[in-house]
Design a protein around this motif. Sequence first.
Motif, PDB file in Angstrom:
ATOM      1  N   CYS A 176      23.902  -4.796 -29.438  1.00 54.93           N
ATOM      2  CA  CYS A 176      24.961  -5.302 -28.555  1.00 54.93           C
ATOM      3  C   CYS A 176      25.003  -6.822 -28.471  1.00 54.93           C
ATOM      4  N   GLY A 177      23.975  -7.481 -28.981  1.00 52.12           N
ATOM      5  CA  GLY A 177      23.988  -8.939 -29.003  1.00 52.12           C
ATOM      6  C   GLY A 177      23.790  -9.609 -27.662  1.00 52.12           C
ATOM      7  N   MET A 178      23.222  -8.906 -26.702  1.00 48.05           N
ATOM      8  CA  MET A 178      22.928  -9.531 -25.415  1.00 48.05           C
ATOM      9  C   MET A 178      21.571 -10.219 -25.493  1.00 48.05           C
ATOM     10  N   ALA A 179      21.486 -11.445 -25.030  1.00 47.38           N
ATOM     11  CA  ALA A 179      20.207 -12.151 -25.020  1.00 47.38           C
ATOM     12  C   ALA A 179      19.230 -11.437 -24.077  1.00 47.38           C
ATOM     13  N   PHE A 180      17.963 -11.446 -24.454  1.00 46.33           N
ATOM     14  CA  PHE A 180      16.945 -10.792 -23.628  1.00 46.33           C
ATOM     15  C   PHE A 180      16.925 -11.380 -22.226  1.00 46.33           C
ATOM     16  N   TRP A 181      17.002 -12.711 -22.119  1.00 46.07           N
ATOM     17  CA  TRP A 181      16.973 -13.340 -20.804  1.00 46.07           C
ATOM     18  C   TRP A 181      18.184 -12.921 -19.973  1.00 46.07           C
ATOM     19  N   GLN A 182      19.313 -12.680 -20.636  1.00 44.96           N
ATOM     20  CA  GLN A 182      20.512 -12.271 -19.914  1.00 44.96           C
ATOM     21  C   GLN A 182      20.343 -10.864 -19.346  1.00 44.96           C
ATOM     22  N   TYR A 183      19.714  -9.988 -20.109  1.00 40.57           N
ATOM     23  CA  TYR A 183      19.459  -8.649 -19.583  1.00 40.57           C
ATOM     24  C   TYR A 183      18.509  -8.717 -18.390  1.00 40.57           C
TER      25      TYR A 183
END
Length: 315
Positions: free
Chosen positions: A202-209
């Motif tokens: 999904c291309g979500m940054a780990f920090w964003q999750y």
Amino acid sequence: MHPALSHAASPLPRSRSASAAWWRRCEAPTVALCLVLYPAWGALVWWHSLLPAWLLAVCGGYLAHLHFSLQHESIHAMRGLPRWLRLALVWPPLNLWLPYPLYHSGHSQHHVNFHLTHPQKDSESAYHSAEAWQAYGRARRLLFVANQTLAFRLLPGPLLRLYRLGFDEARRIARRDFSHVPAWLGHAASVAPLLYFVVGVCGMAFWQYLLCFVYPSMMLGALRSFTEHRWSESPHARVAIVESNAVMGLVFLFNNLHHVHHRAPTMPWYEIPAYFRRHRAEVLAANGNFYWRGYWPIARRHLLRPVFLPVHPVW
């Protein structure tokens, strides 16, 4: 009612109708909720870039904490389903930070009602023994008192929770106690494909999750548990009722009506509100009217004021 209710006991009278028996046996509302939750979570992660950060955090935190509430439900209820299915329905570690087996064992220990609030015997107690408190330095005491305010509990409080978990697990390893290692290895094996989907697919940054799903979920958990328990001579008066709206009730699976849950731990979440409405006077008499009408009154009173001094008056 005996103060040390059996973990499996329930005072709720059961319907004899065939439809009610089917409803309960199949755990239809809980299974349906799981079947809605995972696609909703997947869609939110997939289309995360279309949402502003604040909305992603609201929706992500809500769904992640709803999953945590379903894990709690699987510990106590869902008795109509085989154990493997109860486990499978809630196993995906959407919140990342706590292995389900450790949550299961620790929370089961919390439900020995006679030990509620005990600094050593209650795994979820916010209290410290007088002996331990005297040994703390000034900075540590101030930290624990600050953690009794809602502002601290919600904002840096989750970091303190993670630190204490890491410290306890590291100390366990230092004592050469490796009993939790299998749970952590299984947890890591479960987290890996989940993060592959979130980050790799999904291309979500780990920090964003972490910031939009995990941390807001932990904040919701901190809100719910903030005034759940206090010391009282009566074990039942140690457990609060927070009567809130349907949105908050659903994300907590009505565990905010916490005294009802402690009276009947195996009662399914969808039966708790009706039970409280029918037995309201009895429930509030039993818990010494330890009651809040929603979370706004709690915030107004304890945003910056400690809810209690975290030194246990007895133990």
